[in-house]
Scaffold this active site. Structure first.
Site, PDB file in Angstrom:
ATOM      1  N   HIS A   3      -2.085  -1.325  10.180  1.00 31.24           N
ATOM      2  CA  HIS A   3      -1.574  -2.687  10.365  1.00 31.24           C
ATOM      3  C   HIS A   3      -0.327  -2.635  11.242  1.00 31.24           C
ATOM      4  O   HIS A   3       0.363  -1.611  11.299  1.00 31.24           O
ATOM      5  CB  HIS A   3      -1.205  -3.332   9.023  1.00 31.24           C
ATOM      6  N   GLU A  29       0.812  -1.222   0.000  1.00 26.42           N
ATOM      7  CA  GLU A  29       0.000   0.000   0.000  1.00 26.42           C
ATOM      8  C   GLU A  29       0.844   1.271   0.000  1.00 26.42           C
ATOM      9  O   GLU A  29       0.515   2.260   0.653  1.00 26.42           O
ATOM     10  CB  GLU A  29      -1.005   0.000   1.161  1.00 26.42           C
TER      11      GLU A  29
END
Length: 443
Positions: free
Chosen positions: A272, A49
């Site tokens: 995360h 990402e």
């Protein structure tokens, strides 16, 4: 066994959640990530990402001294988001884009625009050839009604195929990334059982970090409890997986994760948690290689092949569910398109009335008439594009199902070659937290 060499490799993996202007504190978090990576000096850094190439170039500049070798994998409309930084020279790279990756009209999910893929880099770690993979699979937005499950299963299938077919000459295989699948989910079992990859969290004797190795936790300020659904504490969907070869043994000495908050910083690196695994690579002498390979073959009985048959059969079932759904949606798109086309023809017929009947006036107000015609044309165009998309989805699902059917047939034929093969329970699952048994396709 006499070891001729031993090398320690530190691997780092993080989903950076780096969507410019949309994710919270994105520039500040990238600065924090860059500072941490410079300080920690991992051997291999696998990022997901990183949606903006500008952010990648900024990290590349900051890590130029600690990680002189890097590569950004480009794919899709806004990129794959995959990047790798390494202390070791990168000799070759390749990217494979998954054939299925969500739906373009699900704009609020955005997976389709990201071009989810798996990136591969070939490195030399000492005298060893290492194939390093970084990937990011489709997200799971609703566990109870997961319409993307067939897509994620196909992605896991294509991932294991890609790894098996590209790593034949590698001494070491390392895979890191956000797989978006739980430890005992079908995609995870399919990937690890077929490739023989081992989970760092399950293999390490020493672990520091979140309970049960969770990588998406409730204590992270960027995470809402709604995202976690029934999993109140969190979920484990990010992994560092590895395997060796007949020439090389690989083990995980230590693994750790971040725990949401970061000392001396107001917010964490990402939504995360970051993973770090310390791997130890040991090479064998030629005399040891043959005996070790022989012992590995003795550890692969019919049960492992039977387990793989069950897993691939289960994957075929999920793919067939996706096939039926795609067929229904394509039929709906076709039916709606025919209705739009019929209305457009009716509009044209009404427009022709004044031309055919001299002196007749248009029965509808011109503005309403043109707006209705534009609506009919938009319906026809949209449904035509959807029909094409669902046809492409059907072809991809059918291709994956055909491959799985051939694989099951081959495995069943191999299973019949075992004289002491025992009946296998299709519902049997490995206990939670236990590594699924690996299957070596070369056996």
């Amino acid at each position: 066994m006499a070891n001729t060499d031993a090398v320690s490799v530190r691997v780092f993996s993080l989903n950076c959640w780096g969507i410019r202007y949309l994710t919270k504190h994105c520039p500040q978090r990238y600065a924090m990530i860059g500072e941490m990576l410079c300080k920690e000096e991992h051997d291999i850094v696998l990022l997901q990402e990183v949606w903006s190439e500008k952010d990648f170039l900024s990290l590349k500049k900051k890590l130029a001294s600690s990680h002189p070798h890097s590569h950004y994998f480009k794919s899709g409309v806004i990129g794959s988001g995959l990047a790798i930084f390494s202390k070791h020279r990168i000799h070759d790279t390749f990217i494979y884009r998954y054939s299925l990756n969500g739906y373009p009209y699900m704009v609020h999910h955005g997976d389709w625009f990201g071009g989810k893929a798996v990136g591969m880099a070939v490195l030399n770690i000492g005298s060893l050839i290492a194939n390093v993979y970084v990937t990011h699979l489709h997200a799971e937005y609703c566990r109870d009604k997961d319409h993307y499950l067939p897509h994620r299963v196909v992605q896991a299938w294509e991932l294991q195929q890609f790894i098996r077919h590209t790593s034949a000459g590698a001494d070491v295989v390392i895979l890191g990334g956000d797989l978006n699948i739980h430890p005992q989910d079908l995609g995870n079992r399919l990937l690890r059982t077929y490739t023989g990859l081992k989970d760092s969290y399950l293999e390490t004797p020493k672990f520091e970090g979140c309970d049960e190795g969770l990588t998406l936790i409730a204590d992270n300020p960027f995470i809402s409890k709604k995202e976690l659904g029934p999993f109140e504490k969190g979920i484990r969907i990010d992994y560092i997986l590895f395997k060796g070869s007949p020439k090389t043994d690989i083990s995980c000495d230590f693994m750790c994760t971040t725990k949401g908050s970061i000392p001396d910083h107001p917010f964490p690196y990402s939504d995360h948690e970051a993973l770090t695994a310390e791997l130890r690579l040991k090479t064998h002498t030629p005399s040891d290689t043959g005996s070790d390979s022989q012992s590995k073959k003795q550890d692969s009985p019919a049960e492992k092949v039977a387990e793989l048959v069950d897993i691939v059969t289960e994957a075929r079932t999920e793919v067939k569910v996706g096939l039926h759904y795609a067929e229904r949606m394509r039929y709906t798109a076709a039916r709606t398109g025919v209705m739009g086309f019929a209305l457009l023809i009716l509009e044209l017929a009404i427009a022709a009335v004044p031309c055919l009947a001299l002196g007749a006036e248009q029965p509808f107000p011109s503005t309403s008439f043109y707006l209705l015609a534009a609506l009919c044309f938009a319906i026809l165009l949209t449904t035509s594009l959807l029909y094409i998309f669902y046809t492409m989805e059907l072809k991809s699902l059918q291709g994956a199902e055909d491959q799985m059917r051939l694989a099951v047939g081959s495995l069943q034929e191999k299973l019949r070659g075992f004289p002491l093969a025992q009946p296998h329970n299709p519902q049997r699952r490995p206990p939670e937290g236990q590594e699924p048994k690996a299957f070596d396709p070369e056996e």
